[in-house]
Scaffold this active site. Structure first.
Site, mmCIF file in Angstrom:
data_model
loop_
_atom_site.group_PDB
_atom_site.id
_atom_site.type_symbol
_atom_site.label_atom_id
_atom_site.label_comp_id
_atom_site.label_asym_id
_atom_site.label_seq_id
_atom_site.Cartn_x
_atom_site.Cartn_y
_atom_site.Cartn_z
ATOM 1 N N GLU A 54 37.551 22.382 35.807
ATOM 2 C CA GLU A 54 38.014 23.533 36.788
ATOM 3 C C GLU A 54 39.504 23.633 36.853
ATOM 4 O OE1 GLU A 54 35.778 26.065 37.413
ATOM 5 O OE2 GLU A 54 34.420 24.647 38.253
ATOM 6 N N GLY B 203 30.893 36.898 44.853
ATOM 7 C CA GLY B 203 31.722 36.235 45.769
ATOM 8 C C GLY B 203 31.020 34.625 45.732
ATOM 9 N N GLY C 243 31.286 32.614 42.985
ATOM 10 C CA GLY C 243 31.817 31.638 41.910
ATOM 11 C C GLY C 243 30.980 31.736 40.708
ATOM 12 N N LEU C 244 30.185 32.699 40.408
ATOM 13 C CA LEU C 244 29.236 32.591 39.132
ATOM 14 C C LEU C 244 29.674 33.816 38.306
ATOM 15 C CD1 LEU C 244 25.983 31.871 41.014
ATOM 16 C CD2 LEU C 244 27.269 30.121 39.881
ATOM 17 N N SER C 245 30.819 34.159 38.634
ATOM 18 C CA SER C 245 31.383 35.473 37.530
ATOM 19 C C SER C 245 30.844 36.513 37.586
ATOM 20 C CB SER C 245 31.575 34.597 36.317
ATOM 21 O OG SER C 245 32.478 33.662 36.369
ATOM 22 N N GLU D 111 40.914 42.138 33.686
ATOM 23 C CA GLU D 111 40.933 41.499 34.916
ATOM 24 C C GLU D 111 42.615 41.418 35.583
ATOM 25 O OE1 GLU D 111 37.546 39.640 36.163
ATOM 26 O OE2 GLU D 111 38.601 38.771 37.986
ATOM 27 N N ASP E 289 35.659 32.693 32.118
ATOM 28 C CA ASP E 289 34.756 33.465 32.498
ATOM 29 C C ASP E 289 34.000 34.602 31.619
ATOM 30 O OD1 ASP E 289 35.050 31.974 34.596
ATOM 31 O OD2 ASP E 289 35.625 33.597 35.945
ATOM 32 N N TYR F 144 44.578 31.721 44.573
ATOM 33 C CA TYR F 144 44.245 31.519 43.172
ATOM 34 C C TYR F 144 45.614 31.378 42.438
ATOM 35 C CZ TYR F 144 42.403 31.745 38.513
ATOM 36 O OH TYR F 144 41.795 31.334 37.118
HETATM 37 C C1 GLA Z 1 37.863 31.546 38.268
HETATM 38 C C2 GLA Z 1 38.599 32.316 37.193
HETATM 39 C C3 GLA Z 1 38.596 31.343 35.787
HETATM 40 C C4 GLA Z 1 38.930 29.869 36.133
HETATM 41 C C5 GLA Z 1 38.316 29.234 37.475
HETATM 42 C C6 GLA Z 1 38.503 28.023 37.826
HETATM 43 O O1 GLA Z 1 36.545 31.717 37.958
HETATM 44 O O2 GLA Z 1 38.234 33.433 36.718
HETATM 45 O O3 GLA Z 1 39.363 31.604 34.842
HETATM 46 O O4 GLA Z 1 40.484 29.693 36.346
HETATM 47 O O5 GLA Z 1 38.299 30.262 38.427
HETATM 48 O O6 GLA Z 1 38.224 26.909 36.916
#
Ligand code: GLA
Length: 388
Positions: free
Chosen positions: A35, A124, A126-128, A162, A174, A224
């Site tokens: 991560e 929102g 964290g699963l992209s 993005e 992602d 971030y």
């Molecule tokens: C988000 C970003 C990824 C990565 C993660 C952390 O999901 O989109 O590119 O940096 O955070 O691992």
């Protein structure tokens, strides 16, 4: 199959009929370990999940683009005769807009089109969901207009959408996994060379359980991008002493401690996380290949501690969810997954312990936070594909 039918129905309601529709899907992902390493030229180990975005579309004979979000019941419209711009009011549309923009930047000639999509990935979390929407759009539009950008380049194109259109300086992970995921495999990616290896996820009686804390994260904002800057500051200090260090990927703990007195303590901790996390990914791959799930679980736990203490991207709710899981019977490891500041945990759990997790962890979490955690057991899914 019924997903295609419901997509067609929703499409017809907005665009008159569902004739000549091409349908594509792209999955969300859970990152098993690695991560905040991707933008440090490091290693990641995500898998695609069963939740995805399904998008349908067809060309129009003119320059008009119409995009409909079935979940939001909103439609946007713009003409390709003008440059594609952001829409602050309908911010969901910036992901497909960004992909069309990035395609134009890559020299692709677009035509007008009608697109409609829905998704099953909680936003929102964290699963992209954003990467999945970008990738689904890219794969569909490629097919519609007959462009042939190879898959690795399509990953970079979605990341560019993005980074430069939406304004979130995400790494490559992602979009990479959403394009290249494979059923029953997780993907080990070297984010410097983009070399990858599909590792069979042979977990025996164990499962990957994803648990949503109910705390929505917001990544497009400062934290971030600030972490990225802190890493860059660390690299500059390391490189002054060790010119071969181009990214944190090139540093080890001995180098870091040799530079510690020149580093702000926060920058030191950020670098400490990234360096140790890269090592944990490599150890995880080794453990998994040897069938050593206990070690893999311990590495997940260590990753959480590092993200919580060194990288400071967790939050009290997620820390609690991880603690409850780690104390829970049959759980070999648990950690926060994704960008952080809320979202989901990933847990390595015995199949027989899943019900107990739902019966104990979820209520204990509710009692202390007032939040309802959502539990999903996911197998590794395929990457993006055309469905019809
Ligand atoms: C988000 C970003 C990824 C990565 C993660 C952390 O999901 O989109 O590119 O940096 O955070 O691992």
């Amino acid at each position: 199959m019924d997903r295609i039918i419901s997509l067609k129905q929703a499409f017809s309601q907005v665009f008159g009929d569902g004739d000549g529709l091409t349908v594509a899907r792209a999955p969300g992902r859970v990152n098993l370990i690695g991560e905040h390493t991707d933008y440090n030229d490091g290693f990641v180990f995500p898998m695609a999940i069963n939740m995805d975005i399904v998008i349908g579309g067809r060309k129009r004979p003119d320059q008009l683009v119409r995009i409909h979000s079935i979940d939001y019941q909103r439609t946007v419209e713009f003409s390709l005769a003008q440059p594609i711009t952001n829409d602050d009011e309908e911010s969901w549309s910036n992901y497909p807009r960004g992909v069309l923009w990035a395609m134009q930047e890559a020299g692709v000639h677009l035509s007008g089109m009608e697109l409609a999509f829905f998704g099953t990935i909680p936003q929102g979390s964290g699963l992209s969901s954003s990467a999945a929407l970008e990738v689904a759009t890219a794969v569909l539009v490629q097919r519609l207009i007959g462009s042939t950008i190879p898959r690795p380049e399509l990953v970079l194109l979605c990341q560019k959408a993005e980074n430069d259109f939406v304004g979130m300086k995400c790494g490559i992970m992602d979009q990479f996994i959403s394009v290249l995921g494979q059923k029953d495999h997780a993907l080990f990616v070297d984010c410097r060379t983009l070399a990858y290896e599909r590792i069979p996820l042979e977990l025996g009686d164990y499962r990957i359980l994803v648990c949503h804390s109910g705390v929505k994260h917001s990544l497009v904002d400062s934290e971030y991008n600030r972490r990225r800057q802190e890493c860059e500051t660390g690299v500059a200090i390391l490189a002054a002493k060790y010119p071969a260090v181009k990214a944190l990927r090139d540093a080890d703990l001995a180098m870091l401690s040799a530079c510690q007195d020149r580093m702000d303590p926060v920058v030191y901790e950020r670098c400490h996380h990234v360096i140790t996390e890269n090592a944990r990914v490599l150890k995880s791959i080794k453990a998994l290949k040897a069938g050593d799930l206990v070690t893999f679980g311990q590495l997940l736990n260590q990753s959480h501690a590092s993200l919580r203490d060194d990288y400071e991207v967790s939050c009290p709710e997620v820390d609690l969810l991880v603690e409850l899981a780690q104390e829970s019977h049959g759980v070999l490891g648990a950690r926060i997954t994704g960008g952080g500041f809320g979202g989901c945990t990933v847990n390595l759990i015995h199949v027989d312990a899943v019900e107990a997790f739902k019966e104990r962890v979820v209520p204990a979490y509710r009692e202390k936070t007032g939040l309802e955690a959502q539990v999903y057991v996911s197998t590794a899914a395929n990457g993006a594909e055309i469905l019809n």
